[in-house]
Scaffold this motif. Structure first.
Motif, PDB file in Angstrom:
ATOM      1  N   GLY A   1      43.684  50.113  45.307  1.00  0.00           N
ATOM      2  CA  GLY A   1      43.183  48.753  45.137  1.00  0.00           C
ATOM      3  C   GLY A   1      43.148  48.373  43.676  1.00  0.00           C
ATOM      4  O   GLY A   1      42.681  49.152  42.844  1.00  0.00           O
TER       5      GLY A   1
ATOM      6  N   THR B   1      41.615  45.347  41.397  1.00  0.00           N
ATOM      7  CA  THR B   1      40.671  44.231  41.458  1.00  0.00           C
ATOM      8  C   THR B   1      40.621  43.525  40.117  1.00  0.00           C
ATOM      9  O   THR B   1      40.537  44.174  39.071  1.00  0.00           O
ATOM     10  CB  THR B   1      39.262  44.740  41.807  1.00  0.00           C
ATOM     11  OG1 THR B   1      39.319  45.456  43.049  1.00  0.00           O
ATOM     12  CG2 THR B   1      38.265  43.608  41.924  1.00  0.00           C
TER      13      THR B   1
ATOM     14  N   SER C   1      39.002  39.574  38.331  1.00  0.00           N
ATOM     15  CA  SER C   1      37.981  38.557  38.575  1.00  0.00           C
ATOM     16  C   SER C   1      38.540  37.141  38.708  1.00  0.00           C
ATOM     17  O   SER C   1      37.773  36.194  38.831  1.00  0.00           O
ATOM     18  CB  SER C   1      36.929  38.584  37.461  1.00  0.00           C
ATOM     19  OG  SER C   1      37.538  38.331  36.213  1.00  0.00           O
TER      20      SER C   1
ATOM     21  N   THR D   1      36.634  39.160  46.522  1.00  0.00           N
ATOM     22  CA  THR D   1      35.460  39.953  46.158  1.00  0.00           C
ATOM     23  C   THR D   1      34.229  39.052  46.152  1.00  0.00           C
ATOM     24  O   THR D   1      34.338  37.828  46.059  1.00  0.00           O
ATOM     25  CB  THR D   1      35.618  40.593  44.762  1.00  0.00           C
ATOM     26  OG1 THR D   1      35.688  39.552  43.784  1.00  0.00           O
ATOM     27  CG2 THR D   1      36.849  41.477  44.687  1.00  0.00           C
TER      28      THR D   1
ATOM     29  N   LYS E   1      39.505  39.000  43.420  1.00  0.00           N
ATOM     30  CA  LYS E   1      40.191  39.542  44.585  1.00  0.00           C
ATOM     31  C   LYS E   1      40.618  40.977  44.312  1.00  0.00           C
ATOM     32  O   LYS E   1      40.704  41.407  43.165  1.00  0.00           O
ATOM     33  CB  LYS E   1      41.416  38.705  44.966  1.00  0.00           C
ATOM     34  CG  LYS E   1      42.664  38.982  44.127  1.00  0.00           C
ATOM     35  CD  LYS E   1      42.915  37.918  43.209  1.00  0.00           C
ATOM     36  CE  LYS E   1      44.013  37.980  42.248  1.00  0.00           C
ATOM     37  NZ  LYS E   1      43.608  37.322  41.017  1.00  0.00           N
ATOM     38  N   THR E   2      40.859  41.691  45.420  1.00  0.00           N
ATOM     39  CA  THR E   2      41.426  43.033  45.356  1.00  0.00           C
ATOM     40  C   THR E   2      42.704  43.036  46.167  1.00  0.00           C
ATOM     41  O   THR E   2      42.722  42.576  47.309  1.00  0.00           O
ATOM     42  CB  THR E   2      40.460  44.093  45.931  1.00  0.00           C
ATOM     43  OG1 THR E   2      39.231  44.045  45.212  1.00  0.00           O
ATOM     44  CG2 THR E   2      41.059  45.492  45.819  1.00  0.00           C
TER      45      THR E   2
ATOM     46  N   TRP F   1      45.031  45.414  48.014  1.00  0.00           N
ATOM     47  CA  TRP F   1      45.000  46.767  48.568  1.00  0.00           C
ATOM     48  C   TRP F   1      46.373  47.143  49.108  1.00  0.00           C
ATOM     49  O   TRP F   1      47.014  46.359  49.801  1.00  0.00           O
ATOM     50  CB  TRP F   1      44.006  46.872  49.725  1.00  0.00           C
ATOM     51  CG  TRP F   1      42.585  46.896  49.309  1.00  0.00           C
ATOM     52  CD1 TRP F   1      41.682  45.885  49.407  1.00  0.00           C
ATOM     53  CD2 TRP F   1      41.887  48.011  48.735  1.00  0.00           C
ATOM     54  NE1 TRP F   1      40.466  46.292  48.914  1.00  0.00           N
ATOM     55  CE2 TRP F   1      40.563  47.585  48.494  1.00  0.00           C
ATOM     56  CE3 TRP F   1      42.253  49.309  48.395  1.00  0.00           C
ATOM     57  CZ2 TRP F   1      39.604  48.426  47.940  1.00  0.00           C
ATOM     58  CZ3 TRP F   1      41.293  50.146  47.838  1.00  0.00           C
ATOM     59  CH2 TRP F   1      39.995  49.705  47.624  1.00  0.00           C
TER      60      TRP F   1
END
Length: 119
Positions: A57, A59, A61, A100, A105-106, A108
């Motif tokens: 993952g 991530t 901001s 998030t 967001k992440t 994956w």
């Protein structure tokens, strides 16, 4: 990350190790390039779960989700997500994007994990 994968039994010279490194590199590059400096940091999370899946993952901001950009022949950018999606599918994995709680967001990547048992 290479040390962690090696501790989990993946030889550094395995083809899938190169694939994982390329995926992480592309995701990290996207987190830097496409947040337009609005996400000063990003994190990389690597997990091996009990169902023998490797989860990666990245991530940041920034609230905007990755999107496909037009890639002209003369440009050397705009192909990152295409590469990531293709490599993930080629390994039998899947890609997902989750917001998030902090508004970012992440991305994956989940890959099957099958490392030969060393005797």
């Amino acid at each position: 990350m290479a040390d962690t994968l090696s501790e989990w039994g993946l030889p550094a010279d395995a083809d899938v190790a190169d694939t994982v490194r390329l995926i992480v590199s592309e995701l990290a590059t996207n987190a830097v390039q496409h947040t337009l400096g609005q996400s000063p940091t990003f994190t990389v999370d690597v997990q091996l779960d009990r169902d023998e899946r490797l989860r990666i993952g990245v991530t940041d901001s920034h609230p905007r989700f990755p999107r496909r950009l037009p890639a002209a022949v003369q440009q050397d950018n705009g192909r990152g997500m295409v590469i990531i999606r293709w490599l993930t599918a080629e390994c039998g994995g899947r890609l997902s994007i989750c917001p998030t709680a902090e508004g970012g967001k992440t991305v994956w990547i989940t890959l099957p994990w099958s490392v030969p048992v060393q005797s």
